[in-house]
Write a protein that holds these residues in place. Sequence first.
Motif, mmCIF file in Angstrom:
data_model
loop_
_atom_site.group_PDB
_atom_site.id
_atom_site.type_symbol
_atom_site.label_atom_id
_atom_site.label_comp_id
_atom_site.label_asym_id
_atom_site.label_seq_id
_atom_site.Cartn_x
_atom_site.Cartn_y
_atom_site.Cartn_z
ATOM 1 N N PHE A 232 5.244 -9.580 -1.254
ATOM 2 C CA PHE A 232 6.165 -9.430 -0.124
ATOM 3 C C PHE A 232 7.123 -10.612 -0.061
ATOM 4 N N GLN A 233 8.169 -10.414 0.712
ATOM 5 C CA GLN A 233 9.212 -11.426 0.895
ATOM 6 C C GLN A 233 9.736 -11.315 2.326
ATOM 7 N N ILE A 234 10.040 -12.439 2.943
ATOM 8 C CA ILE A 234 10.614 -12.452 4.292
ATOM 9 C C ILE A 234 12.098 -12.809 4.173
ATOM 10 N N LEU A 235 12.945 -11.912 4.698
ATOM 11 C CA LEU A 235 14.395 -12.087 4.642
ATOM 12 C C LEU A 235 14.961 -12.169 6.054
ATOM 13 N N ARG A 236 16.096 -12.801 6.164
ATOM 14 C CA ARG A 236 16.844 -12.749 7.433
ATOM 15 C C ARG A 236 17.492 -11.371 7.567
ATOM 16 N N ALA A 237 18.032 -11.091 8.712
ATOM 17 C CA ALA A 237 18.612 -9.774 8.957
ATOM 18 C C ALA A 237 19.759 -9.461 8.002
ATOM 19 N N ASP A 238 20.465 -10.510 7.512
ATOM 20 C CA ASP A 238 21.576 -10.290 6.588
ATOM 21 C C ASP A 238 21.125 -10.208 5.132
ATOM 22 N N GLY A 239 19.808 -10.261 4.891
ATOM 23 C CA GLY A 239 19.289 -10.144 3.530
ATOM 24 C C GLY A 239 19.049 -11.453 2.827
ATOM 25 N N ARG B 282 6.846 -13.187 -3.007
ATOM 26 C CA ARG B 282 5.533 -13.794 -3.196
ATOM 27 C C ARG B 282 4.621 -12.728 -3.827
ATOM 28 N N VAL B 283 4.404 -12.855 -5.139
ATOM 29 C CA VAL B 283 3.579 -11.883 -5.860
ATOM 30 C C VAL B 283 2.111 -12.233 -5.619
ATOM 31 N N THR B 284 1.450 -11.425 -4.847
ATOM 32 C CA THR B 284 0.065 -11.705 -4.476
ATOM 33 C C THR B 284 -0.940 -10.869 -5.254
ATOM 34 N N MET B 285 -0.484 -9.754 -5.802
ATOM 35 C CA MET B 285 -1.400 -8.867 -6.514
ATOM 36 C C MET B 285 -0.857 -8.555 -7.895
ATOM 37 N N GLU B 286 -1.733 -8.705 -8.880
ATOM 38 C CA GLU B 286 -1.388 -8.345 -10.248
ATOM 39 C C GLU B 286 -2.678 -7.946 -10.942
ATOM 40 N N PHE B 287 -2.760 -6.686 -11.309
ATOM 41 C CA PHE B 287 -3.993 -6.165 -11.886
ATOM 42 C C PHE B 287 -3.962 -6.312 -13.403
ATOM 43 N N ASP B 288 -3.831 -7.564 -13.850
ATOM 44 C CA ASP B 288 -3.884 -7.841 -15.281
ATOM 45 C C ASP B 288 -5.319 -7.912 -15.769
ATOM 46 N N ARG B 289 -6.223 -8.406 -14.922
ATOM 47 C CA ARG B 289 -7.650 -8.470 -15.211
ATOM 48 C C ARG B 289 -8.418 -7.947 -14.016
ATOM 49 N N LEU B 290 -9.564 -7.368 -14.288
ATOM 50 C CA LEU B 290 -10.396 -6.865 -13.205
ATOM 51 C C LEU B 290 -10.989 -8.038 -12.435
ATOM 52 N N TYR C 142 -2.539 -1.336 0.252
ATOM 53 C CA TYR C 142 -2.651 -2.686 -0.284
ATOM 54 C C TYR C 142 -2.441 -3.726 0.811
ATOM 55 N N VAL C 143 -3.378 -4.662 0.919
ATOM 56 C CA VAL C 143 -3.224 -5.778 1.853
ATOM 57 C C VAL C 143 -2.515 -6.888 1.080
ATOM 58 N N VAL C 144 -1.195 -6.872 1.098
ATOM 59 C CA VAL C 144 -0.427 -7.747 0.205
ATOM 60 C C VAL C 144 -0.418 -9.204 0.661
ATOM 61 N N THR C 145 -0.970 -9.480 1.823
ATOM 62 C CA THR C 145 -1.131 -10.878 2.229
ATOM 63 C C THR C 145 -2.405 -11.486 1.643
ATOM 64 N N ASN C 146 -3.274 -10.672 1.037
ATOM 65 C CA ASN C 146 -4.406 -11.170 0.271
ATOM 66 C C ASN C 146 -4.005 -11.318 -1.190
#
Length: 688
Positions: free
Chosen positions: A583-590, A600-608, A637-641
């Motif tokens: 996820f990413q946090i943006l201002r209203a103008d992007g 912020r890449v929090t999940m990547e299923f490269d390995r179990l 997906y709980v993308v903050t985990n």
Amino acid sequence: MPTGLSRFSIATLVFGVLFLAGVVFFSSREAKPTAFGWPARMTTVAGNGARGFADGKGATAQFSDPFAVAIDAKGVLYVADAGDTNRIRKIAPDGRTTTLAAAFDTPSGVAVDRDGNLYVADTGANRIRKITPDGGVSTLAGDGQAGFRDGPAGQAQFNGPIGVAVDAKGNVYVADTYNDRIRLITRDGQVKTLAGGAAPGFADGQGTAAAFDTPCGIALSKDGVLFIADMNNNAIRRLDKSGKVTTQARAAPDDANPALAWPVGVAATADGYLYVSTFRRGRIVEVSPKGALRILTGRDAWAPRNRPLQLFHPAGLAVDRHGALYVAETARYAIRKLSPQRPGDAPQAFPEIVPAPPALMRAASVPWPVDPQESWHEVVGDMGEVRGDYRGESRSHIHAGLDVHADVGQTVRVIADEKVEGPFSTWDVDGLSEGLQIDQLTYIHMQVGRTPSGEPLDPAHFQLVRNAAGKLIQVRVKRGTRFHVGDPLGSDNRMAHVHLELGARGGDANPMALHFPGLTDHLPPHIDDIALYDASGRRLSERRNGRLVVPRSAGVLSIVVDAWDQVDGDKPQRRLGLYRAGFQILRADGAPVKGFERPRVTMEFDRLPVDHEAAKIAYAPASGDTVHGADQTRFLYVVTNTIRAGRAATGGWRPAGLAPGDYIVRILAADYAGNQATVGRDLAITVR
């Protein structure tokens, strides 16, 4: 000089004092009495997680399949290194690994006698070999043919022996694994059977009246009792000098999480304790002289400090004279050392060795596991998906591999040349999850080694074991059995797909990295919903001007994304999991908020993930899958985990760091091919 005391007497007295002091000093370095469930420290003696062959010191050494370890009186370690190496390796006390001898066929057990001779259970060759201290190799017993015959050593026959031990007189004991017997090679060159019958089973008794089921590691106590890791009986057996077999410890049949699950290696201490390696569960278990059990390593360890010490496919064990335990960790291609913690030692972090990616991932093309092997087949499941279980738990575990559609009864075929590494590589006969692990590849949901009608496919590869009533109870595939691309493995069962796993346990890689003919993916993932939850699990729902209201005082929030993927050619209703999320946090103008210049890449299923709670960390409670009864596959997906590099961790997002105003929560949802969702990825919020 005192009256009556000669120089000789004084010298004798001084020498005696010094000798006694030396004895005291030497004894102080010997092992203390064994503690039960002692706190341990784990270090790596040799190996670095990369599979291969390299001599050298410490982590520069590489192993192919370090299955067994033995130690001599000088502290020199000997390793049976099978795989593609098929050598006996030697590790000096300074940590340097060298090659002692080559030209074996899947060496497994090793034992060293008081003269420095090494004995090797050469499993694939059906022989017991002897290596002299100068490296000379000879055959001690066995004619090379798989079979059973006692008599003169050169004419005797064994069937895939795995365990070996030697006593002070030079008698050699053998766990004749696939004959389910314990054999003896006497000093005068005769082979005789000490215990075990003609078929696998479980029975205590005298000599051949006793029964074993796939005995593997063996160890001699100082009083001549032989202890046996009776793998498929989940038991440690005891063979005394009279030939009587009793059970030292055994898992209860109804235990869902037995401490003794598939024991493979065993080592004895000088004061009667045993250490046992459980191959599939990755534990070291300590057995007291009275048969009580305590788990020494892993998440269920009796000592809390030992719980981070996770091993993957531990096999051979050896104890040195100081009480330290050496472990051949086959799935990490390393030799580990467990030594007692000292008072005041801080808790140890997990000393992880990250396994190198399987070599098969570098292949230009890999055939499919069903016919036609060079043509496209539908992918019906990928790594990272949430899976339920028969108890109704929708987040029981994370899917480990890749599912390929196949008709019931269709022949399942080998996709890479490999050799079986495990001593017992099949499971769940006639069950839905029946499968076979060869080496880096595991095939599940089939009738292993037989046709849809139950007829044997290939007796050279598969041994079908039936009970007295004719019921099939086992399908045996011996350690060291070789398979080649296209060989039949079995027939697809009623699950109607082949489940493929890539990599050894604890290092499972994503099979989407394999290049199957015709498999393409140009479809971006779908995002159906984005939700925010507070620490109590309550979903934020207040809206103002079309935006979700997020109080700055809300504390730690979880961001949950309902998303799924597809690949080219799949049925429209088919839903697969994501490969990468964040996820990413943006201002209203992007424009990105500070700290979120990139997603912020929090999940990547490269390995179990190895964490048993990973499914509940990756997914919110309403997740489910169609295989176990859900109406529709949902991946929340709980993308903050965090799920990355085989690890799982909880986390959250704090809106308190933002000034009041309008913002956008933007979701990253990507598949293995790199396609990213662009529709439905933004959630407009107002922070107040």
